[in-house]
Design an enzyme around this catalytic site. Structure first.
Site, PDB file in Angstrom:
ATOM      1  N   GLY A 167       0.811  -1.213   0.000  1.00 57.59           N
ATOM      2  CA  GLY A 167       0.000   0.000   0.000  1.00 57.59           C
ATOM      3  C   GLY A 167       0.840   1.255   0.000  1.00 57.59           C
ATOM      4  O   GLY A 167       0.319   2.354  -0.248  1.00 57.59           O
ATOM      5  N   THR A 168       2.136   1.116   0.278  1.00 60.41           N
ATOM      6  CA  THR A 168       3.034   2.267   0.281  1.00 60.41           C
ATOM      7  C   THR A 168       3.250   2.748  -1.144  1.00 60.41           C
ATOM      8  O   THR A 168       3.503   1.958  -2.049  1.00 60.41           O
ATOM      9  CB  THR A 168       4.399   1.902   0.903  1.00 60.41           C
ATOM     10  OG1 THR A 168       4.181   1.201   2.127  1.00 60.41           O
ATOM     11  CG2 THR A 168       5.225   3.148   1.171  1.00 60.41           C
ATOM     12  N   THR A 169       3.127   4.044  -1.347  1.00 60.26           N
ATOM     13  CA  THR A 169       3.385   4.625  -2.664  1.00 60.26           C
ATOM     14  C   THR A 169       4.822   5.137  -2.716  1.00 60.26           C
ATOM     15  O   THR A 169       5.535   5.158  -1.714  1.00 60.26           O
ATOM     16  CB  THR A 169       2.399   5.761  -2.963  1.00 60.26           C
ATOM     17  OG1 THR A 169       2.481   6.749  -1.920  1.00 60.26           O
ATOM     18  CG2 THR A 169       0.979   5.233  -3.020  1.00 60.26           C
ATOM     19  N   PRO A 191      -1.668   1.774  -6.134  1.00 64.45           N
ATOM     20  CA  PRO A 191      -1.510   3.095  -5.535  1.00 64.45           C
ATOM     21  C   PRO A 191      -2.677   3.486  -4.639  1.00 64.45           C
ATOM     22  O   PRO A 191      -2.591   4.443  -3.877  1.00 64.45           O
ATOM     23  CB  PRO A 191      -1.426   4.024  -6.747  1.00 64.45           C
ATOM     24  CG  PRO A 191      -2.230   3.327  -7.798  1.00 64.45           C
ATOM     25  CD  PRO A 191      -1.977   1.857  -7.567  1.00 64.45           C
ATOM     26  N   MET A 193      -6.160   1.700  -2.370  1.00 66.03           N
ATOM     27  CA  MET A 193      -6.847   0.497  -1.906  1.00 66.03           C
ATOM     28  C   MET A 193      -8.345   0.709  -1.709  1.00 66.03           C
ATOM     29  O   MET A 193      -9.042  -0.211  -1.280  1.00 66.03           O
ATOM     30  CB  MET A 193      -6.230   0.031  -0.580  1.00 66.03           C
ATOM     31  CG  MET A 193      -4.762  -0.356  -0.687  1.00 66.03           C
ATOM     32  SD  MET A 193      -4.554  -1.905  -1.597  1.00 66.03           S
ATOM     33  CE  MET A 193      -2.764  -1.950  -1.777  1.00 66.03           C
ATOM     34  N   HIS A 226      -3.306  16.036   0.917  1.00 65.26           N
ATOM     35  CA  HIS A 226      -3.178  14.932   1.870  1.00 65.26           C
ATOM     36  C   HIS A 226      -2.648  15.496   3.191  1.00 65.26           C
ATOM     37  O   HIS A 226      -2.162  16.631   3.258  1.00 65.26           O
ATOM     38  CB  HIS A 226      -2.199  13.870   1.353  1.00 65.26           C
ATOM     39  CG  HIS A 226      -2.752  13.028   0.246  1.00 65.26           C
ATOM     40  ND1 HIS A 226      -3.218  11.749   0.446  1.00 65.26           N
ATOM     41  CD2 HIS A 226      -2.919  13.284  -1.066  1.00 65.26           C
ATOM     42  CE1 HIS A 226      -3.648  11.249  -0.692  1.00 65.26           C
ATOM     43  NE2 HIS A 226      -3.477  12.157  -1.638  1.00 65.26           N
ATOM     44  N   LYS A 230       2.303  12.872   4.681  1.00 67.02           N
ATOM     45  CA  LYS A 230       2.498  12.119   3.437  1.00 67.02           C
ATOM     46  C   LYS A 230       3.648  12.729   2.669  1.00 67.02           C
ATOM     47  O   LYS A 230       3.600  13.888   2.249  1.00 67.02           O
ATOM     48  CB  LYS A 230       1.226  12.116   2.587  1.00 67.02           C
ATOM     49  CG  LYS A 230       1.383  11.299   1.298  1.00 67.02           C
ATOM     50  CD  LYS A 230       0.066  11.114   0.572  1.00 67.02           C
ATOM     51  CE  LYS A 230       0.249  10.422  -0.775  1.00 67.02           C
ATOM     52  NZ  LYS A 230       0.862   9.089  -0.661  1.00 67.02           N
ATOM     53  N   GLY A 235       0.028   8.546  -5.476  1.00 64.19           N
ATOM     54  CA  GLY A 235       0.091   7.544  -6.529  1.00 64.19           C
ATOM     55  C   GLY A 235      -1.234   7.429  -7.263  1.00 64.19           C
ATOM     56  O   GLY A 235      -1.277   7.146  -8.469  1.00 64.19           O
ATOM     57  N   THR A 236      -2.340   7.660  -6.534  1.00 64.40           N
ATOM     58  CA  THR A 236      -3.654   7.635  -7.175  1.00 64.40           C
ATOM     59  C   THR A 236      -3.761   8.750  -8.207  1.00 64.40           C
ATOM     60  O   THR A 236      -4.254   8.539  -9.320  1.00 64.40           O
ATOM     61  CB  THR A 236      -4.766   7.803  -6.125  1.00 64.40           C
ATOM     62  OG1 THR A 236      -4.644   6.766  -5.155  1.00 64.40           O
ATOM     63  CG2 THR A 236      -6.140   7.759  -6.753  1.00 64.40           C
TER      64      THR A 236
END
Length: 343
Positions: A167-169, A191, A193, A226, A230, A235-236
């Site tokens: 889950g890490t970008t 990128p 979940m 974010h 962060k 990534g999204t």
């Protein structure tokens, strides 16, 4: 007259419990609605097939605690009937300690000893001990650590034959995929979940494939906000931009993304004050050359529950694949969604 076309998805976490209110205002004309409709069979059948997996036997090493995203994922695992590994990897600058992960929905809890990432021998010994006691196919891991650790952690998981959900970008994504795919290792790498956002990404990919350059000449602008902790660009946002760029001929690059990591700016952007410690608000805008047509796409999430739930579902999906597939491969969250493996 300026014509505005808006798709807005807002997921608000009311508490640490897994309750989401999702509203969508859809006014897209033309091809986008059929693109979304192609996913109806996917979104309407979000049920997990257990196959031969006994999830009571699955143990998950959640790496990155006591960070809030890793901790939320660990709580979601308990909520979905998975067990937590009694040990997990934490940052190299964090002192070894034991924490209690508590899910306030089910009342389940689990003690986890956190071992610094630079204590690799101890971590490897713990992994081997778990495999011996729980079974080779019943030990998996989740990674919510730091962008700088993505590639080295993935190589560590491959070396130790530890299936993982990344889950890490950040990190070198091309190298990440090459390393894990080359090893034929079981993993879910994505990128994002959140299942609703994954469905939206999939619809955008279909739209871009079916109608490339349909927004030729339109200018793209992207803003993402974010929490200030962060470290990297979303990534999204990058994934959505990749699809939008196939629709437009704009020379937009990732460097053109406006990143907000400041509380005052985030509030001005529309983020609730109580979501400063965990949110993902994204706006993508396409404007015609003469400025008369303006398309806006938003997906706004306050809290971490939607991502944590999706991560736990990805673990269950991967656990199933370990029992049904002869050879490892890298899956995406779209694969998880398409199989109806999001609860």
């Amino acid at each position: 007259q300026l014509r505005r076309v808006i798709f807005s998805t807002k997921a608000m976490m009311l508490s640490r419990a897994s309750f989401l209110f999702i509203t969508a205002n859809v006014a897209f004309a033309g091809a986008f609605i059929p693109a979304l409709q192609t996913k109806n069979s996917i979104v309407s059948t979000l049920q997990m097939s257990s196959s031969s997996v006994n999830y009571d036997d699955v143990h998950v090493m959640v790496n990155g605690m006591p960070g809030p995203m890793a901790t939320a994922a660990a709580e979601a695992c308990l909520r979905k009937g998975l067990k937590l590994s009694p040990v997990a990897m934490t940052g190299p600058d964090i002192e070894p300690s034991t924490i209690t992960v508590f899910d306030d929905v089910t009342g389940k809890s689990s003690d986890v000893r956190l071992i610094p990432a630079n204590e690799r021998d101890e971590i490897e010994s713990a992994i081997e001990g778990l495999k011996s006691s729980c079974g080779e196919k019943n030990v998996l891991c989740i990674d919510y650590t730091h962008p700088s650790a993505v590639n080295s952690n993935a190589n560590f998981y491959v070396k130790n034959k530890l299936p993982f959900v990344m889950g890490t970008t950040g990190g070198d994504r091309d190298q990440l995929m090459a390393d894990v795919e080359g090893a034929k290792h079981f993993a879910v790498i994505a990128p994002n979940m959140g299942k609703q956002i994954v469905a939206l990404q999939s619809a955008l990919e279909d739209l871009a494939a079916k109608f490339p350059s349909s927004f030729a000449g339109y200018k793209l602008e992207v803003t993402e906000s974010h929490q200030k902790t962060k470290a990297d660009t979303s990534g999204t946002a990058k994934a959505v931009i990749d699809s939008i760029k196939k629709l437009s001929d704009d020379d937009f690059t990732y460097d053109d993304i406006k990143m907000i990591r400041n509380d005052d700016e985030a509030i001005a952007f529309g983020v609730p004050e109580n979501a400063m410690k965990g949110h993902a608000f994204h706006t993508y805008e396409l404007t015609s050359p003469d400025g008369s047509v303006h398309f806006q796409l938003q997906h706004n999430v306050a809290g971490r529950t939607v991502y944590a739930e999706g991560t736990a579902d990805a673990v269950k999906f991967l656990a199933k694949k370990l029992h049904t597939e002869d050879e490892g491969k890298v899956f995406s969250m779209i694969n998880v969604l398409e199989e109806g493996a999001l609860e």
